[in-house]
Each structure stands twice: as C-alpha cells, then as structure tokens.
Design a protein around this motif. Structure first.
Motif, short mmCIF file in Angstrom:
data_model
loop_
_atom_site.label_atom_id
_atom_site.label_comp_id
_atom_site.label_asym_id
_atom_site.label_seq_id
_atom_site.Cartn_x
_atom_site.Cartn_y
_atom_site.Cartn_z
N ILE A 42 19.44 10.44 -8.01
CA ILE A 42 19.23 10.42 -6.55
C ILE A 42 20.55 10.09 -5.85
O ILE A 42 21.08 8.99 -6.01
CB ILE A 42 18.14 9.39 -6.18
N LYS A 43 21.04 11.03 -5.08
CA LYS A 43 22.33 10.84 -4.41
C LYS A 43 22.21 10.76 -2.89
O LYS A 43 23.11 10.29 -2.21
CB LYS A 43 23.29 11.96 -4.81
N ASP A 44 21.09 11.25 -2.37
CA ASP A 44 20.85 11.18 -0.93
C ASP A 44 20.46 9.74 -0.56
O ASP A 44 19.57 9.15 -1.17
CB ASP A 44 19.72 12.14 -0.54
N ARG A 45 21.11 9.18 0.44
CA ARG A 45 20.89 7.76 0.78
C ARG A 45 19.48 7.48 1.24
O ARG A 45 18.89 6.46 0.88
CB ARG A 45 21.93 7.31 1.82
N ASP A 46 18.91 8.34 2.07
CA ASP A 46 17.53 8.11 2.55
C ASP A 46 16.55 8.11 1.38
O ASP A 46 15.62 7.29 1.31
CB ASP A 46 17.13 9.17 3.58
N GLU A 47 16.75 9.04 0.46
CA GLU A 47 15.88 9.12 -0.71
C GLU A 47 16.09 7.90 -1.62
O GLU A 47 15.14 7.36 -2.19
CB GLU A 47 16.18 10.41 -1.49
N PHE A 48 17.33 7.48 -1.73
CA PHE A 48 17.67 6.30 -2.54
C PHE A 48 16.95 5.06 -1.99
O PHE A 48 16.37 4.27 -2.75
CB PHE A 48 19.20 6.09 -2.50
N ILE A 49 16.97 4.90 -0.68
CA ILE A 49 16.31 3.74 -0.05
C ILE A 49 14.83 3.72 -0.40
O ILE A 49 14.27 2.69 -0.78
CB ILE A 49 16.53 3.76 1.47
N VAL A 50 14.20 4.89 -0.30
CA VAL A 50 12.75 4.97 -0.55
C VAL A 50 12.43 4.82 -2.03
O VAL A 50 11.57 4.02 -2.42
CB VAL A 50 12.19 6.31 0.00
N LYS A 51 13.13 5.57 -2.88
CA LYS A 51 12.73 5.68 -4.29
C LYS A 51 13.30 4.57 -5.18
O LYS A 51 12.80 4.35 -6.29
CB LYS A 51 13.13 7.04 -4.85
N HIS A 52 14.35 3.90 -4.72
CA HIS A 52 14.90 2.80 -5.52
C HIS A 52 14.70 1.44 -4.86
O HIS A 52 14.18 0.51 -5.49
CB HIS A 52 16.39 3.02 -5.78
N LEU A 53 15.08 1.32 -3.60
CA LEU A 53 15.04 0.00 -2.95
C LEU A 53 13.63 -0.40 -2.56
O LEU A 53 13.12 -1.44 -2.99
CB LEU A 53 15.98 -0.03 -1.74
N VAL A 54 12.98 0.43 -1.74
CA VAL A 54 11.61 0.08 -1.30
C VAL A 54 10.67 0.06 -2.50
O VAL A 54 9.86 -0.87 -2.66
CB VAL A 54 11.11 1.07 -0.23
N ASP A 55 10.76 1.05 -3.35
CA ASP A 55 9.86 1.13 -4.50
C ASP A 55 9.94 -0.13 -5.36
O ASP A 55 8.92 -0.62 -5.87
CB ASP A 55 10.23 2.36 -5.34
N SER A 56 11.14 -0.67 -5.49
CA SER A 56 11.32 -1.85 -6.35
C SER A 56 10.61 -3.09 -5.83
O SER A 56 10.22 -3.96 -6.62
CB SER A 56 12.82 -2.15 -6.49
N ILE A 57 10.46 -3.20 -4.52
CA ILE A 57 9.92 -4.45 -3.95
C ILE A 57 8.42 -4.40 -3.65
O ILE A 57 7.88 -5.31 -3.05
CB ILE A 57 10.69 -4.85 -2.66
N LEU A 58 7.76 -3.32 -4.12
CA LEU A 58 6.34 -3.16 -3.79
C LEU A 58 5.44 -4.26 -4.36
O LEU A 58 4.34 -4.47 -3.89
CB LEU A 58 5.85 -1.79 -4.27
N CYS A 59 5.93 -4.98 -5.37
CA CYS A 59 5.09 -6.02 -6.00
C CYS A 59 5.27 -7.40 -5.38
O CYS A 59 4.63 -8.36 -5.82
CB CYS A 59 5.40 -6.09 -7.50
N VAL A 60 6.12 -7.52 -4.37
CA VAL A 60 6.50 -8.85 -3.86
C VAL A 60 5.30 -9.65 -3.36
O VAL A 60 5.27 -10.87 -3.49
CB VAL A 60 7.58 -8.71 -2.76
N GLY A 61 4.30 -8.99 -2.83
CA GLY A 61 3.13 -9.70 -2.32
C GLY A 61 2.11 -10.09 -3.38
O GLY A 61 1.15 -10.82 -3.09
N PHE A 62 2.28 -9.61 -4.60
CA PHE A 62 1.32 -9.91 -5.66
C PHE A 62 1.38 -11.40 -6.00
O PHE A 62 2.47 -11.95 -6.17
CB PHE A 62 1.62 -9.11 -6.93
N PRO A 63 0.24 -12.06 -6.17
CA PRO A 63 0.28 -13.49 -6.55
C PRO A 63 0.98 -13.72 -7.88
O PRO A 63 1.63 -14.74 -8.08
CB PRO A 63 -1.20 -13.88 -6.61
#
Length: 234
Positions: A42-63
């Motif tokens: 993934i080299k496109d920055r918008d795609e990188f934000i969605v598929k690497h950064l946001v995707d990585s933090i999806l579990c933060v709310g899990f107990p």
C-alpha cells in the motif's frame, strides 16, 4: 488524516496532538523505507491510513484490550497492529515479533525517532520464541494480523499468553468458517473461543476473533518451525 480522527471519534479514543505527529511520522517513515525494503504493497497515503492505521486500532474498545498491560504482536510485519496500538496506549508495554530482522530494524529506527518508548522488538519465528521461558505464557494479550489460517495462528500465538489472557486475531470476512475448522486446535492449545467481533466501523472487512487462554498450552506445542503450516491441528 480525516479518516483517522473520525475513527478516533467513533471509537471514543481520546485524541492527543502528539498522536497525530506519531501516526503521520510513522506512516511517512514506512513509505520512505518501503522504497528500499518491501514493507507494504500500500503506497497511497489515504489507503495506508485506512488499511494500516485505522484497521490496527479497531480493538481498542474491547475490554480484553483495555484490561491488558503486556501485549505481544506476532508476525508484526511493518509494525501492524502493534505500533498504532502503542501510540494510542502509552501505558501498555508492547513486544513486536517477526521472523524478518530487517523489518524490525525499521520499526526500531522509526519508534526511536518518534519517541515511541513502549515498544520493543524481537527477531525470531513464533515456533521458537514461544519455547523461550522469557516469552512463554508471559503476556496478557496477543494481537496478530498475520496471514495464517486460524488453526496455525492459534499454535503460533496461544503459547505466549498467560492463563486468563486473550488472543485477538484480525481475520477477514471468512472468520466464522476458519474458526469452525480451528475449534479442535484452539481447545488442544488451551484456548476457548469467546466471540467473533465485527469491526465497529463501517467499511472495514476485518472481524476480530477473541479467544481466552483457559489452560496451559501442552509443552509439545508449538511444534518445530514449519510444522504448524505443513501439518495444522485439524
């Protein structure tokens, strides 16, 4: 970074100014290194934000995540999900494991430059590291986006987790079918399937499989390097 700030808002994660600097700095650093070392397709920055950064933090709310202090990321690759999670959770300690040392050197370089001090890396195959007494049954939580079927991933990850800890495995849309085929392996390895959590944000295809470690993994697991893939427990 609009997609990231919106995700923080929807996931109810407090947004600190230095977080944006670290997220942007890490992304730019990975993309720069990517010209020399193959880290991401993934080299496109918008795609990188969605598929690497946001995707990585999806579990933060899990107990299971919130109640953990020590986290291991198995098969971290270019540092996902471990580095984004470490930025969001400076109070937790992260160990990022990968079999390719040059990736880890990039992570060490970037986290050092960006002042991300709660991350360490370890080079080695999961099958070997999990037999080391310094790492076996030592972590509250294991996270992994590693590309392996659930039975193989369970053998890689569950030995690292202490009894009462959890595995959060990022899987695709076929998570339910994969999990069904891995039931025997998970039970043998000391795990108990808790649930499949569909990601709380629209447009993300990951499901996160939540497995509790309810008993010690038998000493013979994980088997020697390469065996879990060639002969998965089915």
């Amino acid at each position: 970074m609009k997609a990231l700030t919106e995700a923080f808002e929807q996931l109810q994660i407090p947004w600190e100014q230095d977080m944006e600097e670290k997220f942007v700095g890490y992304m730019e650093g990975i993309l720069e290194w990517n010209e020399k070392i193959n880290l991401t397709a993934i080299k496109d920055r918008d795609e990188f934000i969605v598929k690497h950064l946001v995707d990585s933090i999806l579990c933060v709310g899990f107990p299971e995540y919130q109640n953990s202090e020590s986290v291991i990321d198995v098969g971290t690759g270019a540092g996902f999900p471990g580095v984004p999670l470490s930025i969001v959770s400076p109070d937790k300690e992260f160990l990022l494991a990968d079999s390719l040392n040059k990736r880890l050197k990039v992570i060490d370089d970037l986290t050092g430059k960006l002042g991300i001090y709660n991350v360490e890396t370890i080079h080695g195959r999961a099958e070997e590291l999990a037999r080391n007494k310094n790492y076996r049954a030592r972590f509250d939580l294991c996270v992994s986006r590693a590309v392996a079927n659930m039975a193989v991933l369970a053998e890689y990850c569950l030995p690292f987790i202490r009894k009462g800890g959890y595995l959060l495995a990022y899987k695709g849309p076929d998570a339910e079918e994969e999990l069904k085929n891995a039931e025997k392996a998970i039970k043998i390895l000391g795990g108990k399937i808790i649930r499949i959590e569909s990601t709380p944000l629209e447009g993300y295809e990951h499901n996160i499989v939540v497995i509790e470690k309810v008993k010690d993994t038998p000493a013979k697991y994980p088997r020697k390097a390469g065996t879990p893939v060639k002969e998965p427990i089915l």
